[in-house]
Design an enzyme around this catalytic site. Sequence first.
Site, PDB file in Angstrom:
ATOM      1  CD  GLU A 150       4.074  43.646  32.972  1.00 43.46           C
ATOM      2  OE1 GLU A 150       4.839  44.564  32.920  1.00 43.46           O
ATOM      3  OE2 GLU A 150       3.028  43.464  32.364  1.00 43.46           O
ATOM      4  CG  ASN A 188      -1.112  45.124  28.448  1.00 39.06           C
ATOM      5  OD1 ASN A 188      -0.781  44.405  27.720  1.00 39.06           O
ATOM      6  ND2 ASN A 188      -1.600  45.070  29.752  1.00 39.06           N
TER       7      ASN A 188
HETATM    8  C1  LIG Z   1      -3.999  42.437  28.115  1.00 37.70           C
HETATM    9  C2  LIG Z   1      -3.252  42.131  29.176  1.00 37.70           C
HETATM   10  O1  LIG Z   1      -3.297  42.800  30.223  1.00 37.70           O
HETATM   11  C3  LIG Z   1      -2.086  40.977  29.075  1.00 37.70           C
HETATM   12  C4  LIG Z   1      -2.344  39.693  28.327  1.00 37.70           C
HETATM   13  O2  LIG Z   1      -2.611  38.849  28.952  1.00 37.70           O
HETATM   14  S1  LIG Z   1      -1.979  40.053  26.756  1.00 37.70           S
HETATM   15  C5  LIG Z   1      -2.233  38.360  26.110  1.00 37.70           C
HETATM   16  C6  LIG Z   1      -1.232  37.644  26.368  1.00 37.70           C
HETATM   17  N1  LIG Z   1      -1.627  36.291  25.699  1.00 37.70           N
HETATM   18  C7  LIG Z   1      -1.461  35.879  24.408  1.00 37.70           C
HETATM   19  O3  LIG Z   1      -0.565  36.760  23.670  1.00 37.70           O
HETATM   20  C8  LIG Z   1      -1.906  34.671  23.861  1.00 37.70           C
HETATM   21  C9  LIG Z   1      -1.317  34.160  22.497  1.00 37.70           C
HETATM   22  N2  LIG Z   1      -1.970  33.213  22.251  1.00 37.70           N
HETATM   23  C10 LIG Z   1      -1.554  32.000  22.303  1.00 37.70           C
HETATM   24  O4  LIG Z   1      -0.372  31.777  22.980  1.00 37.70           O
HETATM   25  C11 LIG Z   1      -1.992  30.557  22.096  1.00 37.70           C
HETATM   26  O5  LIG Z   1      -2.756  30.936  20.765  1.00 37.70           O
HETATM   27  C12 LIG Z   1      -3.069  30.047  23.210  1.00 37.70           C
HETATM   28  C13 LIG Z   1      -2.094  29.484  24.257  1.00 37.70           C
HETATM   29  C14 LIG Z   1      -4.170  30.976  23.890  1.00 37.70           C
HETATM   30  C15 LIG Z   1      -4.101  28.987  22.602  1.00 37.70           C
HETATM   31  O6  LIG Z   1      -3.128  28.176  21.877  1.00 37.70           O
HETATM   32  P1  LIG Z   1      -3.740  27.304  20.583  1.00 37.70           P
HETATM   33  O7  LIG Z   1      -2.611  26.230  20.251  1.00 37.70           O
HETATM   34  O8  LIG Z   1      -4.363  28.147  19.679  1.00 37.70           O
HETATM   35  O9  LIG Z   1      -5.128  26.532  21.290  1.00 37.70           O
HETATM   36  P2  LIG Z   1      -5.171  25.295  21.867  1.00 37.70           P
HETATM   37  O10 LIG Z   1      -4.378  24.032  21.186  1.00 37.70           O
HETATM   38  O11 LIG Z   1      -6.662  25.063  22.167  1.00 37.70           O
HETATM   39  O12 LIG Z   1      -4.458  25.416  23.245  1.00 37.70           O
HETATM   40  C16 LIG Z   1      -3.139  25.223  23.358  1.00 37.70           C
HETATM   41  C17 LIG Z   1      -2.999  24.742  24.860  1.00 37.70           C
HETATM   42  O13 LIG Z   1      -3.322  25.824  25.650  1.00 37.70           O
HETATM   43  C18 LIG Z   1      -4.395  25.036  26.762  1.00 37.70           C
HETATM   44  N3  LIG Z   1      -5.307  26.070  26.835  1.00 37.70           N
HETATM   45  C19 LIG Z   1      -5.848  26.912  26.128  1.00 37.70           C
HETATM   46  N4  LIG Z   1      -6.590  27.767  26.781  1.00 37.70           N
HETATM   47  C20 LIG Z   1      -6.863  27.412  28.103  1.00 37.70           C
HETATM   48  C21 LIG Z   1      -7.258  27.797  29.257  1.00 37.70           C
HETATM   49  N5  LIG Z   1      -8.099  28.861  29.251  1.00 37.70           N
HETATM   50  N6  LIG Z   1      -7.355  26.960  30.344  1.00 37.70           N
HETATM   51  C22 LIG Z   1      -6.375  26.034  30.287  1.00 37.70           C
HETATM   52  N7  LIG Z   1      -5.682  25.560  29.291  1.00 37.70           N
HETATM   53  C23 LIG Z   1      -5.908  25.979  28.121  1.00 37.70           C
HETATM   54  C24 LIG Z   1      -5.069  23.791  25.766  1.00 37.70           C
HETATM   55  O14 LIG Z   1      -5.774  22.899  26.456  1.00 37.70           O
HETATM   56  C25 LIG Z   1      -3.697  23.547  25.170  1.00 37.70           C
HETATM   57  O15 LIG Z   1      -3.022  22.671  25.842  1.00 37.70           O
HETATM   58  P3  LIG Z   1      -1.915  21.630  25.266  1.00 37.70           P
HETATM   59  O16 LIG Z   1      -0.875  22.439  24.289  1.00 37.70           O
HETATM   60  O17 LIG Z   1      -1.500  20.758  26.359  1.00 37.70           O
HETATM   61  O18 LIG Z   1      -2.787  20.710  24.229  1.00 37.70           O
END
Ligand SMILES: CC(=O)CC(=O)SCCNC(=O)CCNC(=O)[C@H](O)C(C)(C)COP(=O)(O)OP(=O)(O)OC[C@H]1O[C@@H](n2cnc3c(N)ncnc32)[C@H](O)[C@@H]1OP(=O)(O)O
Length: 289
Positions: A150, A188
């Site tokens: 954003e 948010n």
């Molecule tokens: C609060 C604020 O101000 C704003 C915000 O950010 S709000 C939060 C926004 N974020 C979300 O809503 C995240 C919601 N969650 C997700 O999208 C997923 O659960 C997730 C991407 C975090 C993890 O996905 P998952 O399928 O459960 O786990 P996992 O298989 O371990 O990871 C998926 C992929 O992300 C990668 N990954 C996860 N965390 C990572 C990190 N920190 N760095 C690099 N790669 C990462 C993994 O390597 C994996 O890659 P592949 O698909 O190529 O295998």
Amino acid sequence: MRKVGVIGAGQMGNGIAHVIALGGHDVILADISKERAIEALGIIRHNMERQVNRGLTTQSAMDEAIGRITATDKLSDMSDVDLAIEAATEKENVKVGIFKELCESLKPEALLATNTSSISITRLAASTDRPEKFIGMHFMNPVPVMKLVEVIRGIATSEETYKIACQFISDLGKDVAIAEDFPAFIVNRILLPMINEAIYTLYEGVGSVEAIDKAMRLGANHPMGPLQLADFIGLDTCLSIMQVLYEGLADTKYRPCPLLVKYVEAGWIGRKAGRGFYDYSGDEPIPTR
Ligand SMILES: CC(=O)CC(=O)SCCNC(=O)CCNC(=O)[C@H](O)C(C)(C)COP(=O)(O)OP(=O)(O)OC[C@H]1O[C@@H](n2cnc3c(N)ncnc32)[C@H](O)[C@@H]1OP(=O)(O)O
Ligand SMILES: NC(=O)C1=CN([C@@H]2O[C@H](COP(=O)(O)OP(=O)(O)OC[C@H]3O[C@@H](n4cnc5c(N)ncnc54)[C@H](OP(=O)(O)O)[C@@H]3O)[C@@H](O)[C@H]2O)C=CC1
């Protein structure tokens, strides 16, 4: 943008340093604690290895990127950065303190950005010596995975700063959504009331931690349940954002759930503390209620 400074080496700071270094820029990663900044390098290495293993980047690109990051505990090391991105704790006084010290070292032409989740960009900009060169650059967690940034202009942000920021983000392979400078911006403003409501749902006994998360994962196709996501973001950050919404919009519908307040008071602030709505001390997270 030859060199970029990142202040705050927590989960967002290390993710931001990660993508910027992979994008070919030199990075100075600063934290109040030198150990924390060095620890962040280990986390970045681990996360880049995941990307190498998935074929998303190469070992040589990873090695070069790691070599571009320098960890420090001194903001005075930021004297030759072209852009500094603040990603420290979501507290206005902490951020203002950082800007005061940082501006003494930054070169006059350097741009300044904040990764704040909720705080007024205009007000933060006014605490610096360069409001026209100040902008909100709100990365999402986990930064290496999430496509969106954003971008929020303060009232004084210049058109030039805005254009350079958007180009920089797009060169990192991310997509921009423009938000106006209102409390908690777009993501948010919508996401945190949902998380807060999930905590009320737990507080009022409508469902257990497990049931609430399962309901939203399987019933609404969210990748994480709202309580799991709250733990992932950090309950301290969630509470700070709700407080900014509550005070900034002066509407009781944003009242932080008392259970969220209690968890933060107990230090149960989620994954980074080993305990939140789940206990992370074992192999698998265990719901605490
Ligand atoms: C609060 C604020 O101000 C704003 C915000 O950010 S709000 C939060 C926004 N974020 C979300 O809503 C995240 C919601 N969650 C997700 O999208 C997923 O659960 C997730 C991407 C975090 C993890 O996905 P998952 O399928 O459960 O786990 P996992 O298989 O371990 O990871 C998926 C992929 O992300 C990668 N990954 C996860 N965390 C990572 C990190 N920190 N760095 C690099 N790669 C990462 C993994 O390597 C994996 O890659 P592949 O698909 O190529 O295998
Ligand atoms: N968590 C999330 O999902 C997201 C968070 N954000 C925003 O990003 C920012 C950082 O959040 P996040 O990384 O999750 O928080 P963390 O708690 O993981 O990290 C914050 C870091 O900032 C450090 N810090 C505190 N004060 C200073 C200081 N004066 N100088 C330098 N470093 C300092 C902290 O050190 P110490 O631990 O020693 O206090 C800690 O290492 C916040 O503004 C947050 O709202 C934005 C998008 C998503």
